[in-house]
Design a protein around this motif. Structure first.
Motif, PDB file in Angstrom:
ATOM      1  N   GLY A  57      -5.647  -1.809  -4.374  1.00  0.00           N
ATOM      2  CA  GLY A  57      -6.471  -1.501  -5.533  1.00  0.00           C
ATOM      3  C   GLY A  57      -5.648  -0.978  -6.670  1.00  0.00           C
ATOM      4  O   GLY A  57      -6.179  -0.477  -7.650  1.00  0.00           O
ATOM      5  N   GLN A  58      -4.312  -1.120  -6.582  1.00  0.00           N
ATOM      6  CA  GLN A  58      -3.422  -0.673  -7.642  1.00  0.00           C
ATOM      7  C   GLN A  58      -2.722  -1.888  -8.250  1.00  0.00           C
ATOM      8  O   GLN A  58      -2.840  -3.004  -7.759  1.00  0.00           O
ATOM      9  N   ALA A  59      -1.913  -1.605  -9.241  1.00  0.00           N
ATOM     10  CA  ALA A  59      -1.148  -2.679  -9.865  1.00  0.00           C
ATOM     11  C   ALA A  59       0.027  -3.062  -8.984  1.00  0.00           C
ATOM     12  O   ALA A  59       0.404  -2.344  -8.068  1.00  0.00           O
ATOM     13  N   ALA A  60       0.657  -4.213  -9.304  1.00  0.00           N
ATOM     14  CA  ALA A  60       1.773  -4.722  -8.509  1.00  0.00           C
ATOM     15  C   ALA A  60       2.958  -3.768  -8.560  1.00  0.00           C
ATOM     16  O   ALA A  60       3.158  -3.076  -9.544  1.00  0.00           O
ATOM     17  N   PRO A  61       3.803  -3.722  -7.501  1.00  0.00           N
ATOM     18  CA  PRO A  61       4.867  -2.724  -7.388  1.00  0.00           C
ATOM     19  C   PRO A  61       6.029  -2.969  -8.308  1.00  0.00           C
ATOM     20  O   PRO A  61       6.258  -4.072  -8.764  1.00  0.00           O
ATOM     21  N   VAL A  62       6.813  -1.868  -8.554  1.00  0.00           N
ATOM     22  CA  VAL A  62       8.034  -1.926  -9.322  1.00  0.00           C
ATOM     23  C   VAL A  62       9.080  -1.114  -8.588  1.00  0.00           C
ATOM     24  O   VAL A  62       8.763  -0.194  -7.830  1.00  0.00           O
ATOM     25  N   PHE A  81      -1.129  -8.834 -18.019  1.00  0.00           N
ATOM     26  CA  PHE A  81      -1.207  -8.026 -19.232  1.00  0.00           C
ATOM     27  C   PHE A  81      -0.476  -6.706 -18.994  1.00  0.00           C
ATOM     28  O   PHE A  81      -0.532  -6.129 -17.895  1.00  0.00           O
ATOM     29  N   VAL A  82       0.189  -6.219 -20.024  1.00  0.00           N
ATOM     30  CA  VAL A  82       0.921  -4.958 -19.962  1.00  0.00           C
ATOM     31  C   VAL A  82       0.060  -3.845 -20.571  1.00  0.00           C
ATOM     32  O   VAL A  82      -0.566  -4.044 -21.625  1.00  0.00           O
ATOM     33  N   GLY A  83       0.060  -2.676 -19.880  1.00  0.00           N
ATOM     34  CA  GLY A  83      -0.630  -1.515 -20.422  1.00  0.00           C
ATOM     35  C   GLY A  83      -2.118  -1.529 -20.209  1.00  0.00           C
ATOM     36  O   GLY A  83      -2.837  -0.745 -20.848  1.00  0.00           O
ATOM     37  N   LYS A  84      -2.601  -2.378 -19.318  1.00  0.00           N
ATOM     38  CA  LYS A  84      -4.040  -2.448 -19.057  1.00  0.00           C
ATOM     39  C   LYS A  84      -4.356  -2.115 -17.605  1.00  0.00           C
ATOM     40  O   LYS A  84      -5.423  -2.462 -17.096  1.00  0.00           O
ATOM     41  N   GLY A  85      -3.413  -1.434 -16.914  1.00  0.00           N
ATOM     42  CA  GLY A  85      -3.664  -1.005 -15.557  1.00  0.00           C
ATOM     43  C   GLY A  85      -3.563  -2.096 -14.523  1.00  0.00           C
ATOM     44  O   GLY A  85      -3.974  -1.914 -13.373  1.00  0.00           O
ATOM     45  N   GLN A  86      -3.034  -3.233 -14.886  1.00  0.00           N
ATOM     46  CA  GLN A  86      -2.882  -4.325 -13.924  1.00  0.00           C
ATOM     47  C   GLN A  86      -1.567  -4.223 -13.159  1.00  0.00           C
ATOM     48  O   GLN A  86      -1.337  -4.990 -12.226  1.00  0.00           O
ATOM     49  N   PRO A  93      -1.043 -22.503  -7.740  1.00  0.00           N
ATOM     50  CA  PRO A  93       0.040 -22.094  -6.847  1.00  0.00           C
ATOM     51  C   PRO A  93      -0.456 -21.042  -5.867  1.00  0.00           C
ATOM     52  O   PRO A  93      -1.497 -20.416  -6.082  1.00  0.00           O
ATOM     53  N   PRO A  94       0.299 -20.830  -4.787  1.00  0.00           N
ATOM     54  CA  PRO A  94      -0.103 -19.776  -3.842  1.00  0.00           C
ATOM     55  C   PRO A  94      -0.007 -18.409  -4.495  1.00  0.00           C
ATOM     56  O   PRO A  94       0.841 -18.197  -5.361  1.00  0.00           O
ATOM     57  N   PRO A  95      -0.865 -17.467  -4.144  1.00  0.00           N
ATOM     58  CA  PRO A  95      -0.857 -16.146  -4.799  1.00  0.00           C
ATOM     59  C   PRO A  95       0.412 -15.383  -4.484  1.00  0.00           C
ATOM     60  O   PRO A  95       0.899 -15.404  -3.355  1.00  0.00           O
ATOM     61  N   PRO A  96       1.015 -14.731  -5.490  1.00  0.00           N
ATOM     62  CA  PRO A  96       2.235 -13.963  -5.254  1.00  0.00           C
ATOM     63  C   PRO A  96       1.935 -12.720  -4.427  1.00  0.00           C
ATOM     64  O   PRO A  96       0.824 -12.197  -4.406  1.00  0.00           O
ATOM     65  N   LEU A  97       2.997 -12.233  -3.754  1.00  0.00           N
ATOM     66  CA  LEU A  97       2.858 -11.037  -2.934  1.00  0.00           C
ATOM     67  C   LEU A  97       2.389  -9.851  -3.760  1.00  0.00           C
ATOM     68  O   LEU A  97       1.592  -9.040  -3.329  1.00  0.00           O
ATOM     69  N   LEU A  98       2.916  -9.769  -5.016  1.00  0.00           N
ATOM     70  CA  LEU A  98       2.519  -8.634  -5.850  1.00  0.00           C
ATOM     71  C   LEU A  98       1.010  -8.585  -6.059  1.00  0.00           C
ATOM     72  O   LEU A  98       0.413  -7.515  -6.098  1.00  0.00           O
ATOM     73  N   LEU A  99       0.411  -9.754  -6.178  1.00  0.00           N
ATOM     74  CA  LEU A  99      -1.032  -9.775  -6.342  1.00  0.00           C
ATOM     75  C   LEU A  99      -1.737  -9.393  -5.052  1.00  0.00           C
ATOM     76  O   LEU A  99      -2.777  -8.727  -5.051  1.00  0.00           O
ATOM     77  N   LEU A 100      -1.166  -9.843  -3.925  1.00  0.00           N
ATOM     78  CA  LEU A 100      -1.748  -9.464  -2.648  1.00  0.00           C
ATOM     79  C   LEU A 100      -1.711  -7.948  -2.484  1.00  0.00           C
ATOM     80  O   LEU A 100      -2.651  -7.312  -2.019  1.00  0.00           O
ATOM     81  N   LEU A 101      -0.566  -7.373  -2.895  1.00  0.00           N
ATOM     82  CA  LEU A 101      -0.447  -5.926  -2.812  1.00  0.00           C
ATOM     83  C   LEU A 101      -1.497  -5.255  -3.696  1.00  0.00           C
ATOM     84  O   LEU A 101      -2.086  -4.242  -3.344  1.00  0.00           O
ATOM     85  N   LEU A 102      -1.704  -5.842  -4.855  1.00  0.00           N
ATOM     86  CA  LEU A 102      -2.693  -5.288  -5.776  1.00  0.00           C
ATOM     87  C   LEU A 102      -4.085  -5.305  -5.155  1.00  0.00           C
ATOM     88  O   LEU A 102      -4.843  -4.351  -5.235  1.00  0.00           O
ATOM     89  N   TRP A 103      -4.387  -6.414  -4.481  1.00  0.00           N
ATOM     90  CA  TRP A 103      -5.710  -6.517  -3.867  1.00  0.00           C
ATOM     91  C   TRP A 103      -5.865  -5.515  -2.714  1.00  0.00           C
ATOM     92  O   TRP A 103      -6.895  -4.913  -2.525  1.00  0.00           O
TER      93      TRP A 103
END
Length: 572
Positions: free
Chosen positions: A24-29, A86-91, A11-21
């Protein structure tokens, strides 16, 4: 479903992953305004929550991300794909890492994340302004851990479990396949067809191979499989997304191994069993046919007619050919037939392919085409010197029954004897044979195979086709018959002037009336004897016709002749 990985398109990459890239941080909340602390609102909590998210778990969830003014900046729903991480691994951003902990599958949380736990004073260029409070509406879909194993929960166990699934067994089962959130992705019930497969040889996903082991026919269990024992990161490319835990609600219907033979369970075995069935015998039996799970597929009882067949000669499926050997009349047994000795992979009619068959049979009778009658004498009077022979006139009582004891007929119930001339074709051949060399007062049982009885056709409504018959007989009266070929004999010397004695008016011709009157007078005086058991008038008429050689209705002296035979046994 086949449970093996199929073709997959990423599937196309989600925006949250784009933001992560980008950052250099994890996806937003999400967060609110100038709030400085993480706020969590549990908007829906399911009634059942067998496990909650812990640090180190892998989760799949849907979310909608908005700013405090309601403006949406991202949504997994728009991509029609969950966010998997994964939760709690800085992703993830710190606020989301914290917000997910303790969630149940199907739980919905509204999360407000302050900037310090989101993207801080830098934000994400063009997407998240600096110092933004983020709001996330989160729905947890799935949770698993890399240390998870297949989970099995049996919620129905049958009363009897003679056998459980082992590696290399072939099984037939129904299932509903769902994700952890209850979403149905496949069902054999919807196709109205079981899933049929070998177990433990790689035909199934590893978790299913493991989860089916030890099941009983009739058992129902829920098998929960983590994705690394199912379709993994890629899913199946169609119905099952990547990293999805799978839940199978399984009902086992059938189980066998290709090495299986038939199994036989004797239910009722008669105490007296003088004979066991052999190859080449012809059997009549009733049966109920079911599948291993008890599903009915056929019954001879419902047709009110036995199933009649030769055994050991390929007239029935191989398993029944074998299972019917060695039975006694009256025996009841259960024969379990694996599909390779039944109807195989294709099945037949309402019997599915690869089905194990269960036959509960009741043997009514059997015989062999080489069988003759069987005679058992139960009583003979002290004087038993005069024995029945062909031509004798007999009067006897009988009870007629089938081998299983079913009564067919009884002269005792009718209150009158059955009367025949032995050897004249007035009874079935086996009965004619069974009545010979019997003395008055004797009681015997005669067993008659169908080829000497009423054959394959039987007697409609009275005697079943191909039935062995049992007659319990008592001979009450015997009138000696005439020598074979005679219907009238003289008891003394024949008059040399016989024609003249018959021709009372002396006109040189004898009419039927004169002939009949004379013969009856001889019988009445004891000088002559008509064959017993037949119509006297018919015998006399036939005698007259034999003498009337030109057929003109009268007998002349030149036509009149005697039949030469032993002294005192001349017939007209």
């Amino acid at each position: 479903m086949a449970f093996r990985a199929r073709g997959w398109r990423p599937p196309p990459p989600p925006l949250l992953l784009l933001l992560l890239w980008v950052t250099g941080q994890a996806a937003p909340v999400a967060g609110l305004g100038l709030d400085t602390e993480l706020q969590i609102e549990r908007r829906f909590v399911p009634d059942e929550c067998p496990r909650t998210v812990r640090s180190g778990d892998f989760v799949r969830y849907h979310y909608v991300g908005t700013f405090p003014d309601g403006q949406k900046f991202d949504s997994s729903y728009d991509r029609d794909s969950t966010f998997n991480v994964f939760v709690g691994k800085g992703q993830l951003i710190a606020g989301m890492d914290q917000a997910l902990v303790g969630m149940c599958v199907n739980e919905r949380r509204f999360v407000k994340i302050p900037p310090k736990l989101a993207y801080g004073s830098e934000g994400v260029s063009g997407v998240i302004p600096p110092d933004s409070v983020l709001h996330f509406d989160v729905l947890l879909m799935d949770i698993w851990n890399s240390e998870d194993q297949v989970q099995v929960h049996t919620y129905f166990t049958p009363p009897s479990c003679p056998r459980t699934i082992q590696v290399s067994d072939f099984v037939r089962y129904h299932y509903n396949g769902t994700f952890l959130d209850g979403t149905l992705f496949d069902s054999s019930h919807n196709r109205m067809k079981t899933y049929d497969t070998y177990v433990g040889i790689g035909w199934l996903i590893p978790g299913m191979d493991k989860g089916l082991l030890g099941m009983c026919v009739g058992e129902k269990r829920i098998i929960t499989i983590p994705p690394f024992l199912a379709y993994g990161e890629e899913g199946d490319g169609k119905d099952i997304p990547g990293q999805a835990s799978l839940v199978f609600d399984v009902a086992l219907l059938d189980l066998h191994n290709p090495k299986d033979g038939i199994s036989i369970e004797n239910k009722v075995v008669p105490e007296n069993c003088e004979r066991h069935s052999q190859s080449g015998d012809f059997l009549r039996y009733h049966y109920n046919g079911t599948l291993l799970d008890g599903t009915f597929f056929d019954s001879s009882y419902s047709r009110n007619r036995t199933f009649d067949t030769y055994i050991g000669q390929g007239y029935v499926i191989a398993g029944m050919d074998e299972g019917l050997l060695g039975v006694c009349i009256g025996e009841k047994r259960r024969i379990v037939v694996p599909p390779h000795l039944g109807y195989g992979e294709e099945g037949r009619g309402n019997i599915p392919g690869s089905a194990v068959l269960v036959f509960d049979i009741h043997v009514i009778d059997f015989h062999n085409p080489s069988d003759s009658i069987s005679i058992t004498s139960h009583y003979k009077p002290p004087d038993c010197s005069v024995l029945s022979k062909k031509g004798d006139y007999l009067k006897y009582h009988y009870n007629a029954s089938l081998l299983d004891g079913t009564l067919l007929d009884s002269t005792w119930n009718l209150g009158k004897t059955y009367n025949i001339v032995l050897g004249s074709g007035q009874v079935v051949l086996g009965m004619d044979m069974g009545l010979r060399e019997m003395c008055v007062g004797e009681k015997r049982t005669v067993i008659i195979p169908p080829h000497l009885g009423y054959g394959e056709a039987g007697v409609d409504g009275e005697v079943p086709g191909s039935a062995v018959l049992v007659f319990d007989i008592e001979l009450l009266e015997l009138v000696a018959g005439l020598p074979e070929g005679y219907m009238f004999i003289w008891n003394g010397e024949v008059s040399p002037n016989l024609f003249e004695e018959i021709d009372k008016d002396g006109n040189g011709e004898v009419l039927l009336e004169e002939f009949s009157e004379y013969i009856h007078a001889q019988v009445a005086s004891g000088k002559g004897k008509l064959a017993p058991g037949f119509d006297a008038e018919m015998i006399v008429k036939n005698m007259f016709t034999n003498q009337d050689r030109n057929g003109d209705g009268k007998v002349m002296a030149e036509e009149f002749k005697l039949k030469d035979q032993e002294a005192k046994h001349d017939e007209l």
